[in-house]
Design a protein around this motif. Structure first.
Motif, PDB file in Angstrom:
ATOM      1  N   HIS A  14       0.836  -1.204   0.000  1.00 15.04           N
ATOM      2  CA  HIS A  14       0.000   0.000   0.000  1.00 15.04           C
ATOM      3  C   HIS A  14       0.865   1.246   0.000  1.00 15.04           C
ATOM      4  CE1 HIS A  14      -3.777  -2.184   0.573  1.00 15.04           C
ATOM      5  NE2 HIS A  14      -2.995  -3.048   1.188  1.00 15.04           N
ATOM      6  N   CYS A  15       0.284   2.293  -0.534  1.00 16.83           N
ATOM      7  CA  CYS A  15       0.981   3.580  -0.634  1.00 16.83           C
ATOM      8  C   CYS A  15       1.465   4.025   0.747  1.00 16.83           C
ATOM      9  CB  CYS A  15       0.014   4.599  -1.227  1.00 16.83           C
ATOM     10  SG  CYS A  15       0.667   6.273  -1.259  1.00 16.83           S
ATOM     11  N   PRO A  16       2.636   4.652   0.813  1.00  9.47           N
ATOM     12  CA  PRO A  16       3.141   5.090   2.118  1.00  9.47           C
ATOM     13  C   PRO A  16       2.435   6.325   2.666  1.00  9.47           C
ATOM     14  CG  PRO A  16       4.640   5.757   0.370  1.00  9.47           C
ATOM     15  CD  PRO A  16       3.595   4.899  -0.272  1.00  9.47           C
ATOM     16  N   TYR A  17       1.618   6.980   1.863  1.00  9.30           N
ATOM     17  CA  TYR A  17       1.143   8.290   2.293  1.00  9.30           C
ATOM     18  C   TYR A  17      -0.233   8.243   2.979  1.00  9.30           C
ATOM     19  CZ  TYR A  17       5.207   9.790  -0.323  1.00  9.30           C
ATOM     20  OH  TYR A  17       6.495   9.939  -0.773  1.00  9.30           O
ATOM     21  N   CYS A  18      -1.286   8.614   2.294  1.00  9.68           N
ATOM     22  CA  CYS A  18      -2.490   9.014   3.047  1.00  9.68           C
ATOM     23  C   CYS A  18      -3.364   7.843   3.477  1.00  9.68           C
ATOM     24  CB  CYS A  18      -3.285  10.049   2.265  1.00  9.68           C
ATOM     25  SG  CYS A  18      -4.484   9.356   1.118  1.00  9.68           S
ATOM     26  N   SER A  19      -4.441   8.209   4.159  1.00  6.16           N
ATOM     27  CA  SER A  19      -5.291   7.218   4.830  1.00  6.16           C
ATOM     28  C   SER A  19      -6.146   6.402   3.881  1.00  6.16           C
ATOM     29  CB  SER A  19      -6.204   7.927   5.823  1.00  6.16           C
ATOM     30  OG  SER A  19      -7.100   8.763   5.117  1.00  6.16           O
ATOM     31  N   LEU A  20      -6.158   6.734   2.594  1.00  9.51           N
ATOM     32  CA  LEU A  20      -6.900   5.887   1.662  1.00  9.51           C
ATOM     33  C   LEU A  20      -6.210   4.531   1.546  1.00  9.51           C
ATOM     34  CD1 LEU A  20      -9.406   5.964  -0.107  1.00  9.51           C
ATOM     35  CD2 LEU A  20      -8.004   6.802  -1.990  1.00  9.51           C
ATOM     36  N   GLN A  21      -4.882   4.539   1.704  1.00 11.37           N
ATOM     37  CA  GLN A  21      -4.086   3.314   1.620  1.00 11.37           C
ATOM     38  C   GLN A  21      -4.359   2.564   0.311  1.00 11.37           C
ATOM     39  OE1 GLN A  21      -1.456   1.935   3.941  1.00 11.37           O
ATOM     40  NE2 GLN A  21      -1.526   4.155   3.725  1.00 11.37           N
ATOM     41  N   CYS A  22      -4.109   3.287  -0.782  1.00 11.17           N
ATOM     42  CA  CYS A  22      -4.282   2.689  -2.100  1.00 11.17           C
ATOM     43  C   CYS A  22      -3.389   1.460  -2.245  1.00 11.17           C
ATOM     44  CB  CYS A  22      -3.905   3.705  -3.182  1.00 11.17           C
ATOM     45  SG  CYS A  22      -5.005   5.117  -3.235  1.00 11.17           S
ATOM     46  N   GLY A  23      -3.939   0.421  -2.854  1.00  6.14           N
ATOM     47  CA  GLY A  23      -3.149  -0.769  -3.115  1.00  6.14           C
ATOM     48  C   GLY A  23      -2.251  -0.549  -4.325  1.00  6.14           C
ATOM     49  N   GLY A  46      -6.702   3.144  -9.164  1.00  9.36           N
ATOM     50  CA  GLY A  46      -6.259   4.542  -9.224  1.00  9.36           C
ATOM     51  C   GLY A  46      -5.120   4.816  -8.257  1.00  9.36           C
ATOM     52  N   LEU A  47      -4.339   5.829  -8.550  1.00  5.33           N
ATOM     53  CA  LEU A  47      -3.306   6.344  -7.637  1.00  5.33           C
ATOM     54  C   LEU A  47      -3.198   7.835  -7.896  1.00  5.33           C
ATOM     55  CD1 LEU A  47      -0.118   4.054  -7.873  1.00  5.33           C
ATOM     56  CD2 LEU A  47      -1.781   4.126  -6.010  1.00  5.33           C
ATOM     57  N   CYS A  48      -2.803   8.592  -6.913  1.00  2.69           N
ATOM     58  CA  CYS A  48      -2.510  10.002  -7.178  1.00  2.69           C
ATOM     59  C   CYS A  48      -1.013  10.158  -7.437  1.00  2.69           C
ATOM     60  CB  CYS A  48      -2.983  10.891  -6.031  1.00  2.69           C
ATOM     61  SG  CYS A  48      -1.880  10.912  -4.598  1.00  2.69           S
ATOM     62  N   SER A  49      -0.608  11.376  -7.773  1.00  2.00           N
ATOM     63  CA  SER A  49       0.795  11.605  -8.145  1.00  2.00           C
ATOM     64  C   SER A  49       1.743  11.261  -7.000  1.00  2.00           C
ATOM     65  CB  SER A  49       1.000  13.054  -8.591  1.00  2.00           C
ATOM     66  OG  SER A  49       0.540  13.944  -7.598  1.00  2.00           O
ATOM     67  N   LYS A  50       1.299  11.451  -5.771  1.00  2.00           N
ATOM     68  CA  LYS A  50       2.172  11.097  -4.632  1.00  2.00           C
ATOM     69  C   LYS A  50       2.437   9.596  -4.624  1.00  2.00           C
ATOM     70  CE  LYS A  50      -0.694  13.043  -1.624  1.00  2.00           C
ATOM     71  NZ  LYS A  50      -1.650  13.839  -2.415  1.00  2.00           N
ATOM     72  N   GLY A  51       1.380   8.821  -4.778  1.00  2.00           N
ATOM     73  CA  GLY A  51       1.551   7.371  -4.791  1.00  2.00           C
ATOM     74  C   GLY A  51       2.448   6.924  -5.933  1.00  2.00           C
ATOM     75  N   TRP A  52       2.216   7.492  -7.126  1.00  2.00           N
ATOM     76  CA  TRP A  52       3.033   7.123  -8.288  1.00  2.00           C
ATOM     77  C   TRP A  52       4.507   7.393  -8.038  1.00  2.00           C
ATOM     78  CZ3 TRP A  52       2.103   4.087 -12.180  1.00  2.00           C
ATOM     79  CH2 TRP A  52       0.799   3.922 -12.674  1.00  2.00           C
ATOM     80  N   ASP A 184      -8.062  16.835  -3.940  1.00  2.00           N
ATOM     81  CA  ASP A 184      -6.635  17.152  -3.886  1.00  2.00           C
ATOM     82  C   ASP A 184      -5.871  16.287  -2.893  1.00  2.00           C
ATOM     83  OD1 ASP A 184      -6.411  19.132  -5.810  1.00  2.00           O
ATOM     84  OD2 ASP A 184      -7.168  20.671  -4.453  1.00  2.00           O
ATOM     85  N   THR A 185      -6.519  15.831  -1.840  1.00  2.00           N
ATOM     86  CA  THR A 185      -5.766  15.096  -0.823  1.00  2.00           C
ATOM     87  C   THR A 185      -5.781  13.592  -1.059  1.00  2.00           C
ATOM     88  OG1 THR A 185      -7.721  15.091   0.611  1.00  2.00           O
ATOM     89  CG2 THR A 185      -6.099  16.844   0.965  1.00  2.00           C
ATOM     90  N   MET A 186      -6.847  13.052  -1.632  1.00  2.00           N
ATOM     91  CA  MET A 186      -6.890  11.612  -1.950  1.00  2.00           C
ATOM     92  C   MET A 186      -7.727  11.405  -3.220  1.00  2.00           C
ATOM     93  SD  MET A 186      -9.374  10.106   1.093  1.00  2.00           S
ATOM     94  CE  MET A 186      -8.163  10.140   2.397  1.00  2.00           C
ATOM     95  N   PRO A 187      -7.184  11.811  -4.367  1.00  2.00           N
ATOM     96  CA  PRO A 187      -7.964  11.803  -5.604  1.00  2.00           C
ATOM     97  C   PRO A 187      -8.636  10.470  -5.959  1.00  2.00           C
ATOM     98  CG  PRO A 187      -5.942  13.023  -5.922  1.00  2.00           C
ATOM     99  CD  PRO A 187      -5.847  12.404  -4.554  1.00  2.00           C
ATOM    100  N   PRO A 188      -7.988   9.308  -5.723  1.00  2.00           N
ATOM    101  CA  PRO A 188      -8.700   8.079  -6.118  1.00  2.00           C
ATOM    102  C   PRO A 188     -10.029   7.890  -5.401  1.00  2.00           C
ATOM    103  CG  PRO A 188      -6.372   7.625  -5.790  1.00  2.00           C
ATOM    104  CD  PRO A 188      -6.614   9.009  -5.286  1.00  2.00           C
ATOM    105  N   ALA A 189     -10.192   8.508  -4.236  1.00  2.00           N
ATOM    106  CA  ALA A 189     -11.460   8.382  -3.508  1.00  2.00           C
ATOM    107  C   ALA A 189     -12.591   9.081  -4.248  1.00  2.00           C
ATOM    108  CB  ALA A 189     -11.323   8.977  -2.105  1.00  2.00           C
TER     109      ALA A 189
HETATM  110 FE1  SF4 Z   1      -1.276   7.377  -1.777  1.00  2.00          FE
HETATM  111 FE2  SF4 Z   1      -2.516   9.214  -3.204  1.00  2.00          FE
HETATM  112 FE3  SF4 Z   1      -3.702   6.878  -2.671  1.00  2.00          FE
HETATM  113 FE4  SF4 Z   1      -3.357   8.639  -0.742  1.00  2.00          FE
HETATM  114  S1  SF4 Z   1      -4.638   8.907  -2.560  1.00  2.00           S
HETATM  115  S2  SF4 Z   1      -2.941   6.453  -0.593  1.00  2.00           S
HETATM  116  S3  SF4 Z   1      -1.401   9.558  -1.304  1.00  2.00           S
HETATM  117  S4  SF4 Z   1      -1.880   7.185  -3.925  1.00  2.00           S
END
Ligand code: SF4
Length: 701
Positions: A14-23, A46-52, A184-189
């Motif tokens: 899972h992504c190291p960043y936000c609480s969505l915890q994208c796989g 989906g992933l946002c630019s931070k996750g990528w 802006d904070t968790m776009p895949p959501a």
């Molecule tokens: Fe990571 Fe972005 Fe998904 Fe948050 S929304 S878990 S920062 S990829």
């Protein structure tokens, strides 16, 4: 979850960043690690630019690979130089022993973070209480979620950020977002919102800025920062006046409504318009849509909660949701959108000043006895609750305060309110040790810096925004000689003579966490790594191996002793600072898409730096014109605590009386050098979101 052949292997993590915890599927082997989004329920590909960007940092040239110590011990003006682990840990342990011998146990403190895994957060809390026997531990989640948590505990008897799964958002006919900007904070959501919108759902956004979330809303309400409580009370006033209260639900499932009804009687729509700036017509349109929807959700986030009345503000929105009969119904309810990757789990397992694992209270004798038995210690030896995060930091180096501090995964020199005061307090410490991946602004001040394994190099669990416990899986080995924080704590405990209580293996720690949480509010005892693998995460509470987990809470009863939710009368109070002649505008702070929290990681990611290289303060064109400020001019923002410089972003998305500054940077562009540390009396949350500010142009483009 792990697959591949030869030297290359792909691992679902899972992504190291936000609480969505994208796989994400991370492929590692003989080349630099790469990733692709996974089809996991939170992000559905989906992933946002931070996750990528997240694998960019694994081999980053600035990555810490060896411990650093001061070339002259005790002199923080001397340079940090590489050292052996034996030397670095020896200095830390000597400082701990020296400090505790001279000033007592509570003079050694711990400060944790919401990016630690559940196992690490659990172990850190246990390390403080068992190895150090100090009451001085808290974590940066106090700056993030504590007001919403306080309100949820008061109203529902339980705090789980969203008490329903993300998929409920897609099912809701109306969603009201208050101080929340997932676009802006968790776009895949946003997928969940888009599905709802495609079938006609309406979204209302309450935010001082026209964010990317607000742009697509049915209606954007733009209140003055710090007035969300008055707005919520005003909406409830209208709901009562229009006969829209769900009387049956209120009678059957709640207590305290009459007192709240009496309280909101004074929140006439025109008075609310005067306080908030939100027109009466907008108030009416929002509450009528909310009340008439079959399924409706109210979501609050930091914009509503990071105030000195943040707990009461969250309560005001809960009051509205309860009056309309929403909590506990499918596709309906109140929830809060957690920020940090493990902001939720981080506050459930004991790194908070007042908590034991399983979201138990450190003040509860039965909880102390239960956890002490799991830990193999005497309950009377467990410390009492200590100071909250800012209070702990503000007392550093003082009589009765912490003299030696160990910081894991937190960059308080950037993220704490009134940051220059906090930096000064850090300088008053006898000894500071920081564990991190990079030399953060806090690590730069330390006596000892300890490198740590990164997300893709460790195993553990995280609890996401919905209360879904997911597996962080190791995709590659950390650099040679770099431990994860579990191993670090086990080694430190060994040197402190408490080694028998601590193990460095994550799954073994999780087994212990399960036992410690058993019977508590956040009961993980039926969750296992195997089940998480098989079921794409498990929602807590999950008290037995056979229990399916609990995606949706409160369907039959709330977690209060009588099973009823609590209304609580709450009143609008002015922000701790109001604009005046010297500081004529309102400053509010927040995030931008391509940066994350204090920026320790994202400011080092090249792809993100290309998008958001410099901090930009947003000013309305009317304000910019009045002050002679042009696009990209450098402006200086001044508050009663300090100054910081930003490039101007002149935009009509912000109110003319409000300036917005992102908080991802330190040094001369530290938004938190400006913010106010006035604390919420219940949650001890600082008032990050509002203070008085002066603005001046200092040089041309
Ligand atoms: Fe990571 Fe972005 Fe998904 Fe948050 S929304 S878990 S920062 S990829």
């Amino acid at each position: 979850p792990g697959r591949g052949a030869g030297s290359t292997r792909t691992t679902l993590t899972h992504c190291p960043y936000c609480s969505l915890q994208c796989g994400m599927d991370v492929t590692a082997g003989d080349r630099p690690a790469t990733l692709v989004p996974a089809d996991f329920p939170t992000n559905r590909g989906g992933l946002c630019s931070k996750g990528w960007s997240s694998t960019e940092l694994l081999d980053h040239p600035e990555r810490l690979l060896r411990p650093l110590v001061r070339s002259t011990p005790g002199d923080r003006t001397s340079p940090l130089v590489e050292a052996t682990w034996d030397d670095a840990l020896g200095r830390l342990v000597a400082a701990i022993e020296r400090t505790q011998a001279r000033y007592g146990r509570d003079a050694v403190g711990c400060f944790g973070g919401g990016s630690l895994t559940n196992e690490q957060a659990y172990q850190f809390g246990k390390f403080a209480r068992v190895a150090l026997r100090t009451s001085a531990i808290d974590y940066n989640g106090r700056f993030c979620m504590s007001s919403a948590a306080g309100a949820a505990n008061r109203a529902f008897g339980l705090d789980r950020g969203m008490p329903f799964p993300l998929s409920d958002i897609a099912d809701a006919d109306v969603v009201v977002l208050v101080g929340s900007n997932p676009a802006d904070t968790m776009p895949p959501a946003m997928q969940y919102f888009d599905v709802g919108r495609a079938r006609g759902a309406k979204h209302f956004v309450v935010d001082p800025r026209r964010t990317n979330t607000a742009r697509n809303a049915e209606l954007h309400l733009q209140p003055l920062p710090g007035t969300d409580l008055a707005l919520a009370n005003g909406l409830l006033h209208i709901a009562i006046a229009e006969g829209l209260v769900d009387e049956e639900y209120v009678a059957a499932r709640t207590t305290g409504f009459e007192e709240v009804k009496a309280g909101v009687a004074a929140y006439w729509p025109d008075r609310v318009e005067r306080i908030t700036g939100v027109p009466v017509a907008g108030q009416r349109r929002t509450v009528l849509a909310l009340a008439r929807a079959e399924r409706a959700i109210v979501l609050t986030a930091r914009g509503a909660e990071q105030h000195r009345s943040g707990t009461d503000t969250a309560q005001a929105w809960i009051n509205l949701a309860l009056a309309l009969g929403l909590p506990g119904r499918p596709g309906s309810g109140w929830g809060t959108v957690t920020g940090q990757g493990n902001g939720q789990g981080g506050r459930e397992h004991g790194q908070k000043a007042d908590q034991l694992p399983g979201y138990r209270s450190l003040s509860d004798p039965a909880a102390r006895a239960h956890v002490a038995a799991v830990w193999g210690v005497d309950p009377d030896d467990l410390p009492v609750p200590g100071r909250s995060a800012f209070e702990l930091l503000d007392a550093l180096g003082t009589d009765g305060g912490v003299r030696t501090l160990l910081v894991l995964a937190s960059n308080v020199a950037v993220s704490a309110p009134d940051a220059r005061r906090v930096i000064s307090r850090l300088g008053d410490l006898d000894f500071l040790a920081v564990s991190d991946f990079f030399l953060s602004e806090t690590a730069e001040l330390a006596d000892v810096v300890l490198p740590s394994a990164m997300w893709a190099e460790e195993d553990g669990t995280m609890t996401n925004v919905e209360g879904r416990v997911v597996r962080r899986r190791k995709a590659l080995d950390p650099p040679a000689g770099v431990p994860d924080d579990l191993q670090l704590l086990a080694t430190l405990a060994e040197r402190l003579g408490a080694g028998r209580h601590f193990i460095g293996d994550p799954e073994t720690v999780f087994q212990e966490l399960r036992r410690a949480s058993a019977g508590g509010p956040a009961d993980y005892s039926g969750i296992s790594y195997r089940r998480i693998d098989d079921e794409q995460g498990v929602f807590w509470p999950c008290p037995t191996d056979e229990h399916p987990g609990t995606p949706r809470l409160f369907t039959e009863r709330f977690a209060t002793p009588d099973g009823r939710a609590r209304f609580l009368r709450v009143e609008h109070v002015d922000a701790s600072e109001r604009p005046d002649a010297d500081f004529p505008y309102v400053l509010t702070t927040g995030r931008v898409l391509a940066q994350y929290q204090s920026g320790t990681q994202t400011r080092r990611a090249r792809s993100l730096q290309m998008v958001a290289p410099t901090p930009r303060a947003e000013l309305h064109p009317d304000l910019a014109r009045r002050l002679g400020i042009g696009p990209d001019d450098v402006v200086e923002l001044t508050t009663r605590r300090g100054r910081a410089r930003f490039h101007a972003l002149v935009t009509d998305t912000v109110r003319p009386d409000v300036v917005f500054a992102p908080f991802h940077w330190g040094g001369g562009s530290s938004a938190n050098a400006l913010t106010d540390a006035a604390l919420d009396p219940t949650s001890r949350m600082p008032a990050f979101k509002v203070c008085a500010v002066a603005v001046a142009r200092v040089e041309g483009p």
